[in-house]
Design a protein around this motif. Structure first.
Motif, mmCIF file in Angstrom:
data_model
loop_
_atom_site.group_PDB
_atom_site.id
_atom_site.type_symbol
_atom_site.label_atom_id
_atom_site.label_comp_id
_atom_site.label_asym_id
_atom_site.label_seq_id
_atom_site.Cartn_x
_atom_site.Cartn_y
_atom_site.Cartn_z
ATOM 1 N N ARG A 1 0.881 -1.165 0.000
ATOM 2 C CA ARG A 1 0.000 0.000 0.000
ATOM 3 C C ARG A 1 0.919 1.215 0.000
ATOM 4 N NH1 ARG A 1 -3.243 -2.816 -1.512
ATOM 5 N NH2 ARG A 1 -5.236 -3.467 -0.649
ATOM 6 N N GLY A 2 1.007 1.893 -1.125
ATOM 7 C CA GLY A 2 2.001 2.946 -1.166
ATOM 8 C C GLY A 2 1.791 3.992 -2.228
ATOM 9 N N ILE A 3 2.840 4.791 -2.403
ATOM 10 C CA ILE A 3 2.815 5.970 -3.270
ATOM 11 C C ILE A 3 4.146 6.031 -4.009
ATOM 12 C CG2 ILE A 3 2.642 8.513 -3.305
ATOM 13 C CD1 ILE A 3 1.055 8.302 -0.666
ATOM 14 N N ASN A 4 4.125 6.508 -5.239
ATOM 15 C CA ASN A 4 5.331 6.744 -6.017
ATOM 16 C C ASN A 4 5.939 8.096 -5.659
ATOM 17 O OD1 ASN A 4 5.569 4.737 -8.653
ATOM 18 N ND2 ASN A 4 3.470 4.898 -7.891
ATOM 19 N N HIS A 5 7.271 8.148 -5.673
ATOM 20 C CA HIS A 5 7.979 9.422 -5.478
ATOM 21 C C HIS A 5 9.041 9.594 -6.560
ATOM 22 C CE1 HIS A 5 10.327 12.726 -4.015
ATOM 23 N NE2 HIS A 5 11.391 11.953 -3.892
ATOM 24 N N VAL B 1 -0.705 -3.270 -8.741
ATOM 25 C CA VAL B 1 -0.991 -2.077 -9.540
ATOM 26 C C VAL B 1 0.107 -1.076 -9.199
ATOM 27 C CG1 VAL B 1 -2.672 -0.296 -10.115
ATOM 28 C CG2 VAL B 1 -3.458 -2.588 -9.441
ATOM 29 N N GLY B 2 1.118 -1.018 -10.061
ATOM 30 C CA GLY B 2 2.308 -0.232 -9.760
ATOM 31 C C GLY B 2 2.122 1.261 -9.902
ATOM 32 N N GLU B 3 1.137 1.663 -10.686
ATOM 33 C CA GLU B 3 0.762 3.070 -10.824
ATOM 34 C C GLU B 3 -0.726 3.129 -11.125
ATOM 35 O OE1 GLU B 3 2.748 5.470 -13.723
ATOM 36 O OE2 GLU B 3 4.758 4.813 -13.146
ATOM 37 N N TYR C 1 -1.203 -1.965 -4.266
ATOM 38 C CA TYR C 1 -1.358 -0.835 -5.181
ATOM 39 C C TYR C 1 -0.467 0.315 -4.727
ATOM 40 C CZ TYR C 1 -4.867 1.269 -1.918
ATOM 41 O OH TYR C 1 -5.524 1.806 -0.831
ATOM 42 N N LEU C 2 0.018 1.090 -5.729
ATOM 43 C CA LEU C 2 0.925 2.210 -5.493
ATOM 44 C C LEU C 2 0.431 3.396 -6.315
ATOM 45 C CD1 LEU C 2 4.231 0.156 -5.922
ATOM 46 C CD2 LEU C 2 3.185 0.826 -3.754
ATOM 47 N N GLY C 3 -0.091 4.402 -5.652
ATOM 48 C CA GLY C 3 -0.645 5.552 -6.354
ATOM 49 C C GLY C 3 0.431 6.427 -6.971
ATOM 50 N N TRP C 4 0.148 6.990 -8.123
ATOM 51 C CA TRP C 4 1.034 7.956 -8.776
ATOM 52 C C TRP C 4 0.468 9.347 -8.543
ATOM 53 C CZ3 TRP C 4 5.692 7.441 -11.189
ATOM 54 C CH2 TRP C 4 6.209 8.605 -11.766
ATOM 55 N N SER C 5 1.267 10.302 -8.107
ATOM 56 C CA SER C 5 2.525 10.204 -7.404
ATOM 57 C C SER C 5 2.525 11.315 -6.360
ATOM 58 C CB SER C 5 3.715 10.363 -8.359
ATOM 59 O OG SER C 5 3.781 11.696 -8.869
ATOM 60 N N TRP C 6 3.501 11.318 -5.465
ATOM 61 C CA TRP C 6 3.479 12.195 -4.296
ATOM 62 C C TRP C 6 3.309 13.666 -4.667
ATOM 63 C CZ3 TRP C 6 2.180 12.114 0.437
ATOM 64 C CH2 TRP C 6 2.634 13.060 1.353
ATOM 65 N N SER C 7 4.196 14.199 -5.511
ATOM 66 C CA SER C 7 4.069 15.603 -5.906
ATOM 67 C C SER C 7 5.035 15.902 -7.042
ATOM 68 C CB SER C 7 4.362 16.536 -4.716
ATOM 69 O OG SER C 7 3.819 17.832 -4.913
ATOM 70 N N THR D 1 4.836 1.063 1.681
ATOM 71 C CA THR D 1 5.725 0.912 0.540
ATOM 72 C C THR D 1 5.867 2.240 -0.178
ATOM 73 O OG1 THR D 1 4.930 -1.373 0.215
ATOM 74 C CG2 THR D 1 6.115 -0.373 -1.627
ATOM 75 N N VAL D 2 7.045 2.480 -0.754
ATOM 76 C CA VAL D 2 7.226 3.622 -1.652
ATOM 77 C C VAL D 2 7.924 3.111 -2.903
ATOM 78 C CG1 VAL D 2 9.450 4.314 -0.632
ATOM 79 C CG2 VAL D 2 8.067 5.994 -1.876
ATOM 80 N N ARG D 3 7.460 3.547 -4.039
ATOM 81 C CA ARG D 3 8.119 3.238 -5.308
ATOM 82 C C ARG D 3 8.890 4.481 -5.729
ATOM 83 N NH1 ARG D 3 6.283 3.414 -11.001
ATOM 84 N NH2 ARG D 3 7.371 1.818 -12.240
ATOM 85 N N VAL D 4 10.205 4.328 -5.894
ATOM 86 C CA VAL D 4 11.081 5.478 -6.090
ATOM 87 C C VAL D 4 11.609 5.506 -7.516
ATOM 88 C CG1 VAL D 4 13.143 6.670 -5.265
ATOM 89 C CG2 VAL D 4 11.750 5.340 -3.659
ATOM 90 N N VAL D 5 11.388 6.625 -8.196
ATOM 91 C CA VAL D 5 11.862 6.829 -9.564
ATOM 92 C C VAL D 5 13.364 7.116 -9.558
ATOM 93 C CG1 VAL D 5 11.697 8.287 -11.620
ATOM 94 C CG2 VAL D 5 9.627 7.738 -10.301
ATOM 95 N N LEU D 6 14.139 6.267 -10.239
ATOM 96 C CA LEU D 6 15.566 6.475 -10.436
ATOM 97 C C LEU D 6 15.837 6.674 -11.923
ATOM 98 C CD1 LEU D 6 16.960 3.532 -8.224
ATOM 99 C CD2 LEU D 6 16.289 5.828 -7.479
ATOM 100 N N SER D 7 17.034 7.145 -12.254
ATOM 101 C CA SER D 7 17.428 7.284 -13.655
ATOM 102 C C SER D 7 18.714 6.514 -13.910
ATOM 103 C CB SER D 7 17.636 8.748 -14.026
ATOM 104 O OG SER D 7 18.170 8.853 -15.339
ATOM 105 N N SER D 8 18.711 5.751 -15.013
ATOM 106 C CA SER D 8 19.908 5.002 -15.403
ATOM 107 C C SER D 8 20.849 5.841 -16.255
ATOM 108 C CB SER D 8 19.501 3.726 -16.157
ATOM 109 O OG SER D 8 18.630 4.031 -17.237
#
Length: 379
Positions: free
Chosen positions: A58-62, A258-260, A286-292, A85-92
Motif C-alpha cells: 500500500r504505497g505511493i510513487n515518489h 498495480v504499480g501506478e 497498489y501504489l498511487g502515482w505520485s506524491w508531488s 511501501t514507496v516506489r522510487v523513480v531512479l534514472s539510469s
C-alpha cells in the motif's frame, strides 16, 4: 524538471484488455517457488516476507530522479500517511541525470529508517520503441549491475523494478523476450531480490501481451521470484476491465500489483474505486502515482500540492482516506516490527493450513485464534 513523467498512454481501437481473458487463462500455469528465497519473495502467487508473512503493498510513487532534494522529507511524509511501501523513480542516465550508487544507498537507508519497503525503478525505459530517447531493458540491467554493491544484502527491504513501462505501442510484442532476457541477466549477475516487471503499452497492457505471456516470463526466472506490475489509467475505466485483468493473474497464481494508477488521466478516466476495491478484495498491492511534482497538464495526479503533506489534493484525499484507501488498509511490514495481522485484526497462522484441519480459514496457535493465509476470513 517540472514534468513528472511523460504519460503518452493510448487505448487501442481494435484490442481491449477484457478481450484477452480467455487466452490468458488458457496459457497460464500453476507456478511456485523453485529455490529457497532470500528476503521478499513470491510463493504460490503471493508476495511474502522472508518469515513467510503475506505482504500487501500500500504505497505511493515518489519522483526522486527529478526531485532528489525532496526525497528525505517525502518518504517521511508518505510513511506518516500510513503507507507501507514507496516506489522510487531512479534514472539510469540515458534520459535524465544518472542516480548514483551513493544516492541509491541513501534512499534505501531512508526507506528503512521510515519503515517502508522500497521499490526501486529505472525510469529511462519508459515508452521504448515509441519514444526515441528511451533506454532498453538491457541498458536498465547494465544500470542495476553497476550499482549492485549497494543492493546486495537489502533483499528484505528492496524490490527491484527493472524498468518503467519498457515499451510503448511500437514493437511491444518484443516485451516477452526482452523481459525474459533482462531477468536472466539479473539472476546471472547474482541478484536474489524480488524483481518487478512492468507491462508494455506504456504500462497498461491494452494488447494483453503481459497477461498472455506472464507464465512464460515467470517460469523463465530460475528463482521464480518475479512480480508483475500493471499501470492503470484510461484503459481501465470500467470495473469489469479492472476485475478481469487482476483476476486473470490471481486465478493463475501469478503475483500482480498495480504499480501506478490515478483518479484521472489524459487518456481517459480510470475507475480508481474499482482499482482500490478489487485490490483490497484480492489482497493485491497498489501504489498511487505520485506524491508531488507532476507537470505538463497532469498536475491533478499530485497526491499533495507543492510537496506539502498538509495540502492533500482531491486525488490524495481519495487515495489515502477514501474507501479501501491507504490509511485503512495498509499494514507495516513485519521486518519493521509490524503485527503480521490480517485486515480484520487477527494474526496470521505461522504454519499455514496445517493449523486449519477443518478448512474453514481459521486456525489456533499460541493459545489464540489466527487466520490462515488465503482462507475465507483473510479476504
Amino acid at each position: 524538471m517540472t514534468l513528472s513523467v511523460p504519460k503518452i498512454l493510448r487505448r487501442a481501437a481494435t484490442a481491449t484488455t477484457t478481450g484477452m481473458a480467455g487466452l490468458a487463462i488458457a496459457v497460464f500455469g500453476l507456478s511456485g517457488t523453485a529455490h529457497a528465497a532470500t528476503g521478499i519473495h513470491v510463493s504460490n502467487g503471493r508476495i511474502l516476507e522472508s518469515n513467510g508473512n503475506d505482504f500487501v503493498m500500500r504505497g505511493i510513487n515518489h519522483a526522486h530522479a527529478w526531485y532528489p532534494g525532496r526525497t528525505g522529507s517525502s518518504l517521511a511524509a508518505i510513511k506518516a500517511k500510513g503507507a507501507n511501501t514507496v516506489r522510487v523513480v531512479l534514472s539510469s542516465g540515458q534520459r535524465w541525470t544518472r542516480t548514483s550508487a551513493s544516492e541509491v544507498s541513501s534512499i534505501i537507508s531512508q526507506c528503512k529508517s521510515n519503515r517502508l519497503i522500497c521499490v526501486l525503478e529505472a525510469h529511462d525505459t519508459t515508452g521504448y520503441g515509441e519514444d526515441g530517447g528511451a533506454a532498453t531493458l538491457s541498458q536498465a540491467v547494465d544500470y542495476w549491475t553497476g550499482i549492485k554493491s549497494v543492493l546486495v544484502g537489502q533483499e528484505n527491504y528492496v524490490v527491484i523494478n527493472i524498468g518503467n513501462e519498457p515499451y510503448g505501442n511500437t514493437n511491444y510484442t518484443q516485451w516477452t523476450s526482452a523481459t525474459q532476457q533482462a531477468i536472466a541477466r539479473m539472476r546471472s549477475a547474482g541478484f536474489q531480490h524480488a524483481l518487478m516487471v512492468d507491462a508494455p503499452n506504456w504500462g497498461q497492457d491494452w494488447s494483453g501481451t503481459m497477461r498472455a505471456n506472464a507464465s512464460a516470463v515467470f517460469n523463465a526466472d530460475p528463482a521464480r521470484n518475479t512480480i508483475f506490475s500493471i499501470h492503470m489509467y484510461g484503459v481501465y475505466d470500467t470495473a469489469a476491465e479492472v476485475r478481469s485483468y487482476l483476476n486473470a493473474f490471481v486465478n493463475a497464481r501469478l503475483p500482480i500489483v498495480v504499480g501506478e494508477f490515478g483518479n484521472n488521466h489524459s487518456d481517459g478516466n480510470p475507475d480508481e474505486d474499482a482499482i482500490m476495491a478489487t485490490s483490497q478484495s484480492l489482497r493485491l498491492g497498489y501504489l498511487g502515482w505520485s506524491w508531488s511534482g507532476n507537470g505538463g497538464g497532469v498536475e491533478y495526479l499530485d497526491v499533495v500540492s507543492g510537496f506539502n503533506p498538509n495540502q492533500l489534493t482531491a486525488w490524495g484525499q481519495r487515495l489515502i482516506h477514501g474507501s479501501n484507501g491507504i490509511a485503512a488498509t495498509s499494514r507495516q511490514a513485519t521486518v519493521y516490527g509490524g503485527s503480521g495481522t490480517a485486515p480484520n485484526g487477527y494474526p496470521y497462522c505461522q504454519n499455514g493450513s496445517a493449523t486449519d484441519p477443518d478448512g474453514d480459514g481459521w486456525g489456533w496457535e499460541n493459545s489464540r485464534s489466527c487466520v490462515v493465509r488465503s482462507g475465507p476470513a483473510d479476504r
